[in-house]
Design a protein around this motif. Structure first.
Motif, short mmCIF file in Angstrom:
data_model
loop_
_atom_site.label_atom_id
_atom_site.label_comp_id
_atom_site.label_asym_id
_atom_site.label_seq_id
_atom_site.Cartn_x
_atom_site.Cartn_y
_atom_site.Cartn_z
N LYS A 101 2.36 1.55 -3.50
CA LYS A 101 1.31 1.95 -4.45
C LYS A 101 0.93 3.41 -4.27
N SER A 102 0.98 3.90 -3.06
CA SER A 102 0.70 5.33 -2.82
C SER A 102 1.76 6.20 -3.47
N ASP A 147 0.83 -1.21 0.00
CA ASP A 147 0.00 0.00 0.00
C ASP A 147 0.86 1.26 0.00
N THR A 167 3.75 -4.60 -6.45
CA THR A 167 3.60 -3.19 -6.81
C THR A 167 3.81 -2.98 -8.31
N LYS A 225 7.86 6.84 -10.16
CA LYS A 225 7.91 5.69 -11.07
C LYS A 225 9.11 4.79 -10.78
N GLU A 248 0.71 -4.06 -10.13
CA GLU A 248 -0.51 -3.30 -9.85
C GLU A 248 -0.38 -1.81 -10.15
N THR A 249 0.81 -1.36 -10.57
CA THR A 249 1.01 0.06 -10.89
C THR A 249 1.91 0.15 -12.13
N ASP A 250 2.25 1.37 -12.49
CA ASP A 250 3.20 1.55 -13.59
C ASP A 250 4.59 1.92 -13.07
N ALA A 304 3.50 5.39 -6.09
CA ALA A 304 3.24 5.30 -7.52
C ALA A 304 2.06 6.19 -7.92
N TYR A 305 1.03 6.20 -7.13
CA TYR A 305 -0.15 7.03 -7.40
C TYR A 305 0.24 8.51 -7.48
N HIS A 306 1.18 8.90 -6.63
CA HIS A 306 1.60 10.30 -6.58
C HIS A 306 2.74 10.62 -7.55
N GLY A 307 3.03 9.70 -8.46
CA GLY A 307 3.93 10.02 -9.55
C GLY A 307 5.33 9.44 -9.46
#
Length: 173
Positions: free
Chosen positions: A77-78, A74, A107, A85, A110-112, A80-83
């Motif tokens: 992923k947070s 988590d 991760t 990479k 589930e993310t980029d 990653a969500y905030h940019g």
């Protein structure tokens, strides 16, 4: 790149504090950020690790594997969500290693973001002769938990917290 130091709170013999895994992983991250301040951000340390095997020692805090993985995933992923990479998890506790590899993989899927996890002391092996250049103990002992590597690093970073008069030569196997 964001560096995420993850350690553990546990005993490290009678001579070192409970925060060895946390302090050393964080210190490695902070030094990297000092050397590349325009490229690296250090996240706050996550101080509790997978440590069921050391629960008989006072001061040890253990997080079960499922909570360990989900919480750290988590966090990644947070980021990653905030940019972010590029995320590097810097591990200070050996038993965290397989779980952190899984956190990185999860991760990535589930993310980029790209995520890598490694134990800080593996950097000592970049030059295959480096460990031999300072090691005083006999192989295979002496370079593991509460060992001469962790003790030397702590002495270098904050000698006032190391009680060398209480250090013992104890090869477990």
């Amino acid at each position: 790149v964001i560096l995420l130091p993850i350690g553990s709170t546990e005993q490290h013999g009678p001579h070192l504090p409970l925060d060895v895994d946390n302090f050393l992983a964080s210190s490695v991250c902070l030094e990297a950020a000092k050397r590349a301040p325009d490229k690296i951000l250090v996240a706050p340390m996550i101080p509790y690790g997978y440590n069921i095997h050391a629960m008989d020692f006072p001061g040890t805090i253990h997080v079960a594997y499922d909570h360990f993985v989900e919480f750290r995933t988590d966090v990644c992923k947070s980021f990653a969500y905030h940019g972010f990479k590029r995320i590097v998890i810097v591990d200070g506790h050996g038993s965290n290693e397989p779980l952190l590899q899984f956190v990185g993989r999860k991760t990535i899927l589930e993310t980029d973001a790209l995520v890598a996890a490694f134990m800080w002391w593996n950097m000592l092996r970049v030059d295959p002769n480096f460990v031999k250049s300072f090691r005083e103990s006999v192989f295979p002992g002496g370079a593991a938990h509460a060992c001469e590597v962790e003790t030397s690093m702590y002495l270098h970073l904050d000698a006032a917290k190391v009680q060398m008069d209480k250090a013992q030569d104890n090869i477990a196997w």
